[in-house]
Design a protein around this motif. Structure first.
Motif, PDB file in Angstrom:
ATOM      1  N   ASP A   1       0.755  -1.427  -0.077  1.00 27.90           N
ATOM      2  CA  ASP A   1      -0.031  -0.053  -0.051  1.00 27.90           C
ATOM      3  C   ASP A   1       0.758   1.386   0.149  1.00 27.90           C
ATOM      4  OD1 ASP A   1      -2.676  -1.375   0.399  1.00 27.90           O
ATOM      5  OD2 ASP A   1      -1.519  -2.274   2.163  1.00 27.90           O
TER       6      ASP A   1
ATOM      7  N   VAL B   1       1.642   5.120   0.345  1.00 31.32           N
ATOM      8  CA  VAL B   1       1.070   6.125   1.365  1.00 31.32           C
ATOM      9  C   VAL B   1       1.542   7.464   0.859  1.00 31.32           C
ATOM     10  CG1 VAL B   1       0.461   4.767   3.230  1.00 31.32           C
ATOM     11  CG2 VAL B   1       2.739   5.618   3.125  1.00 31.32           C
ATOM     12  N   PHE B   2       2.501   7.780   0.085  1.00 34.47           N
ATOM     13  CA  PHE B   2       3.442   8.859   0.059  1.00 34.47           C
ATOM     14  C   PHE B   2       4.178   8.638  -1.340  1.00 34.47           C
ATOM     15  CE2 PHE B   2       7.219  11.700   0.321  1.00 34.47           C
ATOM     16  CZ  PHE B   2       6.388  12.790   0.720  1.00 34.47           C
TER      17      PHE B   2
ATOM     18  N   GLU C   1       6.587   6.078  -1.364  1.00 31.75           N
ATOM     19  CA  GLU C   1       6.783   5.128  -0.034  1.00 31.75           C
ATOM     20  C   GLU C   1       5.332   4.346   0.479  1.00 31.75           C
ATOM     21  OE1 GLU C   1       8.224   6.069   3.464  1.00 31.75           O
ATOM     22  OE2 GLU C   1       9.343   8.019   3.024  1.00 31.75           O
ATOM     23  N   SER C   2       5.551   3.177   0.794  1.00 33.62           N
ATOM     24  CA  SER C   2       4.617   2.221   1.157  1.00 33.62           C
ATOM     25  C   SER C   2       4.527   2.171   2.787  1.00 33.62           C
ATOM     26  CB  SER C   2       4.651   0.803   0.556  1.00 33.62           C
ATOM     27  OG  SER C   2       5.751   0.083   1.293  1.00 33.62           O
ATOM     28  N   VAL C   3       3.356   1.424   3.400  1.00 27.39           N
ATOM     29  CA  VAL C   3       3.392   1.175   4.550  1.00 27.39           C
ATOM     30  C   VAL C   3       4.819   0.593   5.342  1.00 27.39           C
ATOM     31  CG1 VAL C   3       1.083   1.133   5.134  1.00 27.39           C
ATOM     32  CG2 VAL C   3       1.986  -0.675   4.187  1.00 27.39           C
ATOM     33  N   LYS C   4       5.213  -0.137   4.389  1.00 29.40           N
ATOM     34  CA  LYS C   4       6.563  -0.770   4.686  1.00 29.40           C
ATOM     35  C   LYS C   4       7.822  -0.111   4.519  1.00 29.40           C
ATOM     36  CE  LYS C   4       4.773  -4.699   2.183  1.00 29.40           C
ATOM     37  NZ  LYS C   4       4.808  -5.665   1.010  1.00 29.40           N
TER      38      LYS C   4
ATOM     39  N   GLN D   1       2.600 -10.330   5.987  1.00 26.62           N
ATOM     40  CA  GLN D   1       1.222  -9.849   5.483  1.00 26.62           C
ATOM     41  C   GLN D   1       0.483 -11.045   4.714  1.00 26.62           C
ATOM     42  OE1 GLN D   1       2.889  -6.974   2.493  1.00 26.62           O
ATOM     43  NE2 GLN D   1       1.014  -7.577   1.434  1.00 26.62           N
TER      44      GLN D   1
ATOM     45  N   GLY E   1      -3.215  -7.365   2.605  1.00 22.92           N
ATOM     46  CA  GLY E   1      -2.195  -6.186   2.728  1.00 22.92           C
ATOM     47  C   GLY E   1      -2.276  -5.339   3.896  1.00 22.92           C
ATOM     48  N   VAL E   2      -1.224  -4.954   4.189  1.00 26.28           N
ATOM     49  CA  VAL E   2      -0.956  -4.253   5.695  1.00 26.28           C
ATOM     50  C   VAL E   2      -1.835  -3.104   5.952  1.00 26.28           C
ATOM     51  CG1 VAL E   2       0.655  -2.791   6.954  1.00 26.28           C
ATOM     52  CG2 VAL E   2       1.843  -4.603   5.514  1.00 26.28           C
ATOM     53  N   MET E   3      -2.032  -2.327   4.911  1.00 24.28           N
ATOM     54  CA  MET E   3      -3.186  -1.368   5.100  1.00 24.28           C
ATOM     55  C   MET E   3      -4.646  -1.780   5.631  1.00 24.28           C
ATOM     56  SD  MET E   3      -3.086   2.121   4.756  1.00 24.28           S
ATOM     57  CE  MET E   3      -2.720   2.884   3.207  1.00 24.28           C
ATOM     58  N   LYS E   4      -4.971  -2.407   4.785  1.00 28.68           N
ATOM     59  CA  LYS E   4      -6.484  -3.143   5.135  1.00 28.68           C
ATOM     60  C   LYS E   4      -6.413  -4.009   6.185  1.00 28.68           C
ATOM     61  CE  LYS E   4      -8.434  -2.842   0.471  1.00 28.68           C
ATOM     62  NZ  LYS E   4      -7.897  -3.201  -0.879  1.00 28.68           N
TER      63      LYS E   4
ATOM     64  N   ARG F   1       2.728  14.374   4.476  1.00 27.49           N
ATOM     65  CA  ARG F   1       2.173  13.013   4.522  1.00 27.49           C
ATOM     66  C   ARG F   1       3.668  11.815   4.495  1.00 27.49           C
ATOM     67  NH1 ARG F   1      -2.602  10.927   2.917  1.00 27.49           N
ATOM     68  NH2 ARG F   1      -1.560   8.919   1.972  1.00 27.49           N
ATOM     69  N   ALA F   2       4.753  12.347   4.393  1.00 27.57           N
ATOM     70  CA  ALA F   2       5.794  11.699   4.410  1.00 27.57           C
ATOM     71  C   ALA F   2       6.263  11.074   5.501  1.00 27.57           C
ATOM     72  CB  ALA F   2       6.983  12.535   3.549  1.00 27.57           C
ATOM     73  N   PRO F   3       6.406   9.833   5.651  1.00 27.24           N
ATOM     74  CA  PRO F   3       6.572   9.282   6.940  1.00 27.24           C
ATOM     75  C   PRO F   3       8.142   9.414   7.172  1.00 27.24           C
ATOM     76  CG  PRO F   3       5.753   7.498   5.323  1.00 27.24           C
ATOM     77  CD  PRO F   3       6.286   8.883   4.744  1.00 27.24           C
TER      78      PRO F   3
ATOM     79  N   ARG G   1      11.169   7.473   9.082  1.00 24.52           N
ATOM     80  CA  ARG G   1      11.492   6.101   9.808  1.00 24.52           C
ATOM     81  C   ARG G   1      12.430   5.976  10.721  1.00 24.52           C
ATOM     82  NH1 ARG G   1       7.726   2.961   6.541  1.00 24.52           N
ATOM     83  NH2 ARG G   1       7.305   4.142   4.889  1.00 24.52           N
TER      84      ARG G   1
ATOM     85  N   PHE H   1       3.693   5.030   8.456  1.00 22.60           N
ATOM     86  CA  PHE H   1       2.439   5.531   8.382  1.00 22.60           C
ATOM     87  C   PHE H   1       1.471   4.977   9.269  1.00 22.60           C
ATOM     88  CE2 PHE H   1      -1.451   6.318   5.852  1.00 22.60           C
ATOM     89  CZ  PHE H   1      -1.502   7.902   5.411  1.00 22.60           C
TER      90      PHE H   1
ATOM     91  N   VAL I   1      14.426  13.796   6.580  1.00 20.94           N
ATOM     92  CA  VAL I   1      14.217  12.517   5.800  1.00 20.94           C
ATOM     93  C   VAL I   1      14.773  12.747   4.337  1.00 20.94           C
ATOM     94  CG1 VAL I   1      12.134  11.231   4.633  1.00 20.94           C
ATOM     95  CG2 VAL I   1      12.120  11.980   6.911  1.00 20.94           C
ATOM     96  N   ARG I   2      15.639  11.872   3.850  1.00 17.77           N
ATOM     97  CA  ARG I   2      16.129  11.929   2.609  1.00 17.77           C
ATOM     98  C   ARG I   2      17.000  13.543   2.614  1.00 17.77           C
ATOM     99  NH1 ARG I   2      11.657   8.992   1.681  1.00 17.77           N
ATOM    100  NH2 ARG I   2      10.500  10.893   1.122  1.00 17.77           N
TER     101      ARG I   2
ATOM    102  N   ARG J   1      16.042  16.277   3.739  1.00 20.82           N
ATOM    103  CA  ARG J   1      15.146  17.460   3.936  1.00 20.82           C
ATOM    104  C   ARG J   1      14.545  17.515   5.259  1.00 20.82           C
ATOM    105  NH1 ARG J   1      11.004  17.597  -0.712  1.00 20.82           N
ATOM    106  NH2 ARG J   1      13.018  16.940  -1.929  1.00 20.82           N
TER     107      ARG J   1
END
Lengths: 123, 380
Positions: free
Chosen positions: A33, A35-36, A56-59, B34, B38-41, B302-304, B306, B328, B356-357, B359
Motif C-alpha cells: 500500500d 502512502v506517499f 513510500e509504502s506502509v513498509k 502480511q 495487505g498491511v493497510m487493510k 504525508r511523508a513518513p 522512519r 504511516f 528525511v532524505r 530534507r
C-alpha cells in the motif's frame, strides 16, 4: 507510441521526444500500500539512474529513477493527494512524471514488454 | 540472512501458507508479514472488527516456586514492578533490568487464577530476547524457584472491537474477563490460557494453546467473517499508533524505564525502595529527571519519517535525537513516529524537524497514544 521497461521496474511510454514514466504492476505489488509520493521538480535536468522521485509504502521508502537523460516537464499531482492510485492503476492514471528525452539513443538498451515479462519471471 | 530451512516454524506455519501469507524471517522464525489483504487493510480491519495474529514465536515460560510470595520475590530481584501484590488471575507488564537500570527485555507476567497453581507465574517474553532472558532469569533464581520453558504451546492474539463477541462464542467465560486479567478457558472444549491484553491498543485476548490444537483454535476464529488473519506488518503499525514500545528499537539495553517513559510499569513500593537492578540510578532519574526522554512525534505532511531519522531543533543543524520507530499510521491517515529528545524539549507541542532524505520535515512532540486505546474495563 512505444512502451519500454527498465530493470528498476519502471515503464516509459514515448511519444515524440517526451516519455511518460511510472512504476510497473510488479513494482506496486512488491511495494504494498502506497502512502506517499514525492515528485521531481519541473524543469529539473536529470541523468539516467538519478533518483528523481520517492514512493513510500506502509513498509518502506523506494526511489524512482530517471530511466534516461533529460528534463522533467511535469509531475503527476494526482499522486500527491491520492498516493493509493499507484496500487490501483500503476501503468495508467498513476504515472509519476513526464520528461523530455535528452538522448533518444538510450532507449535502445531498455526492455520491451515481452523482455520485461521474461525478466520478472527470473526474479 | 539465514536460509529458509534454518528458520523455525510456528505450529501455525501450514495455516499461514494456506492463507496465502507472505513469509519473512523474523527473530529466527519464518513469520507472516502480511496476507493477501495487505498491511493497510489488515490494520484498518483490526481497528474496525477483529484481527488474528500468530505470536507463537514469543517466549512462554513458567516460574515455579513453593508459594506466590517466594516466586514473586524471586522475580522482583530482576524487575521494578510489584509482583508480590499481583492478585490471582491478574496480569502485569514489566521489564527485566540490567545493573545500569537499562532494559534487557519487556514482558508480560500473569498469576494463575487457581489456588492449586499458587507459586506459579507465567511469563511471555520477546522472541528475539528469549534465550538471553531465560539465561538471566535462571541464573538469578533461588534454589526453590525454577524456570520452566514452554516449547509445546502456540500463542495467538485476537484483537479489535469485535474480538470479545467472537471469542465468547467459543469460550463464554472470556466475556467476564477485564483488561489485564488472565485465566484458563475451555475453547470449544480445548483447554487454553487466555489473557485480556495485546499489542494493538484494542480490546482483545492473547491465547496460549497446546501446539497440536493451535490450528483448530485459529481456524475456528477465522471462520467468523468478523475475523481476518493479520501479519507482522500491521502488528507494527497498530502498536505504533497505540504508542507501545517495540523492544530493541524504542527501548533497549541503553535506556531505562524512566528514559523510555514507561514508569507506569513501576509501582510505588518499588519506586520508593529501588530494590531492583540499577535501582539507585533509576531512583535518581525519577527524582531529578533524565537527559533524554521517549516522545511521540507527529509530522506536518504525508511523508513518513522512519527509524534512524535525525531529530533537530528548527533552523539548527544540531542533531538532538533520533526516531526509534516511525511509519504511516493507517487509522490516523498520517505519518507517526516516536523517538528520543532532550527532556527539556519533550513538552507536548514542541516544534522539531525530522530529517528525511536530506530534507527537514516539520514535526511536533505529540501525546501518545496517537489513536485512543480501547481496552475493556470491567464495570465496578
Amino acid at each position: 507510441m512505444s512502451t519500454y521497461f527498465t530493470k528498476d521496474h519502471e515503464w516509459l511510454k514515448v511519444e515524440g521526444d517526451v516519455a511518460t514514466v511510472g512504476i510497473t504492476e510488479f513494482a506496486q505489488s512488491q511495494l504494498g500500500d502506497v502512502v506517499f509520493v514525492e515528485l521531481p521538480e519541473n524543469g529539473k535536468t536529470v541523468a539516467q539512474d538519478d533518483e528523481v522521485a520517492v514512493v513510500e509504502s506502509v513498509k518502506a521508502a523506494s526511489e524512482v529513477y530517471a530511466p534516461l537523460d533529460g528534463e522533467i516537464t511535469e509531475g503527476n499531482e494526482l499522486l500527491v493527494d491520492e498516493p493509493a492510485k499507484v496500487n490501483e492503476d500503476p501503468e495508467g492514471a498513476a504515472w509519476f512524471f513526464k520528461m523530455k528525452l535528452g538522448n533518444a539513443a538510450q532507449l535502445e538498451a531498455l526492455m520491451s514488454e515481452a523482455d520485461y515479462k521474461a525478466f520478472v519471471e527470473t526474479l | 540472512m539465514a536460509e529458509a530451512t534454518d528458520l523455525l516454524k510456528t505450529p501455525l506455519f501450514d495455516l499461514h501458507t494456506e492463507l496465502g501469507a507472505k513469509m519473512v524471517p523474523f527473530a529466527g522464525y519464518d513469520m507472516p508479514v502480511q496476507y493477501p489483504l495487505g498491511v493497510m487493510k489488515e490494520h484498518l480491519f483490526t481497528r474496525e472488527s477483529a484481527g488474528l495474529f500468530d505470536v507463537s514465536h514469543m517466549g512462554q515460560a513458567w516460574l515455579v516456586g513453593p508459594d506466590h510470595a517466594t516466586t514473586a520475590a524471586a522475580l522482583e530481584t530482576l524487575v521494578p514492578s510489584n509482583m508480590k501484590e499481583l492478585k490471582p488471575g491478574k496480569q502485569r507488564y514489566t521489564v527485566l533490568l540490567n545493573d545500569n537500570g537499562c532494559i534487557i527485555d519487556d514482558l508480560m507476567v500473569s498469576r494463575p487464577l487457581a489456588a492449586e497453581d499458587d507459586g506459579r507465574l507465567m511469563l511471555v517474553v520477546n522472541a528475539a530476547c528469549k534465550d538471553n532472558d531465560y539465561k538471566i532469569i535462571a541464573a538469578a533464581l533461588p534454589d526453590n524457584v525454577k524456570l520452566e520453558i514452554v516449547e509445546d504451546r502456540a500463542l495467538i492474539a485476537i484483537q479489535g472491537p469485535k474480538a470479545a463477541e467472537v471469542m465468547a462464542l467459543h469460550a463464554p467465560e472470556a466475556a467476564e474477563m477485564g483488561f489485564m486479567e488472565a485465566r484458563p478457558l475451555e475453547f470449544d472444549g480445548i483447554s487454553v490460557i487466555a489473557s485480556r491484553s495485546g499489542y494493538t491498543g484494542e480490546d482483545g485476548y492473547e491465547i496460549s494453546i497446546p501446539a497440536g490444537a493451535a490450528e483448530a483454535v485459529a481456524k475456528a476464529l477465522l471462520a467468523d467473517e468478523r475475523v481476518e488473519p493479520i501479519g507482522l506488518g500491521a502488528r507494527d503499525s497498530l502498536r505504533l499508533e497505540a504508542g507501545l514500545c517495540l523492544y530493541g528499537h524504542d527501548i533497549d539495553e541503553n535506556t531505562t524505564p524512566v528514559e523510555g517513559n514507561i514508569t507506569f510499569c513501576m509501582q510505588k513500593r518499588r519506586k520508593e525502595a529501588g530494590d531492583f537492578p540499577g535501582g539507585e540510578r533509576v531512583l535518581k532519574q525519577l527524582a531529578e529527571g533524565t537527559e533524554n526522554l521517549r516522545v511521540g512525534l507527529l509530522l506536518d505532511g504525508r511523508a513518513p519519517a522512519r527509524e534512524g531519522a535525525e531529530i533537530r531543533v528548527p533552523g539548527s543543524e544540531e542533531v538532538i535525537g533520533r526516531v526509534t520507530s516511525g511509519g504511516f499510521g493507517p487509522t490516523l491517515g498520517a505519518p507517526v513516529a516516536m523517538g528520543y529528545v532532550p527532556s527539556k524539549l519533550a513538552e507536548i507541542g514542541t516544534e522539531v524537524e525530522l530529517v528525511v532524505r536530506g530534507r527537514a520535515l516539520k514535526a511536533k512532540v505529540a501525546e501518545m497514544p496517537f489513536v485512543a486505546q480501547r481496552y475493556y474495563r470491567k464495570p465496578k
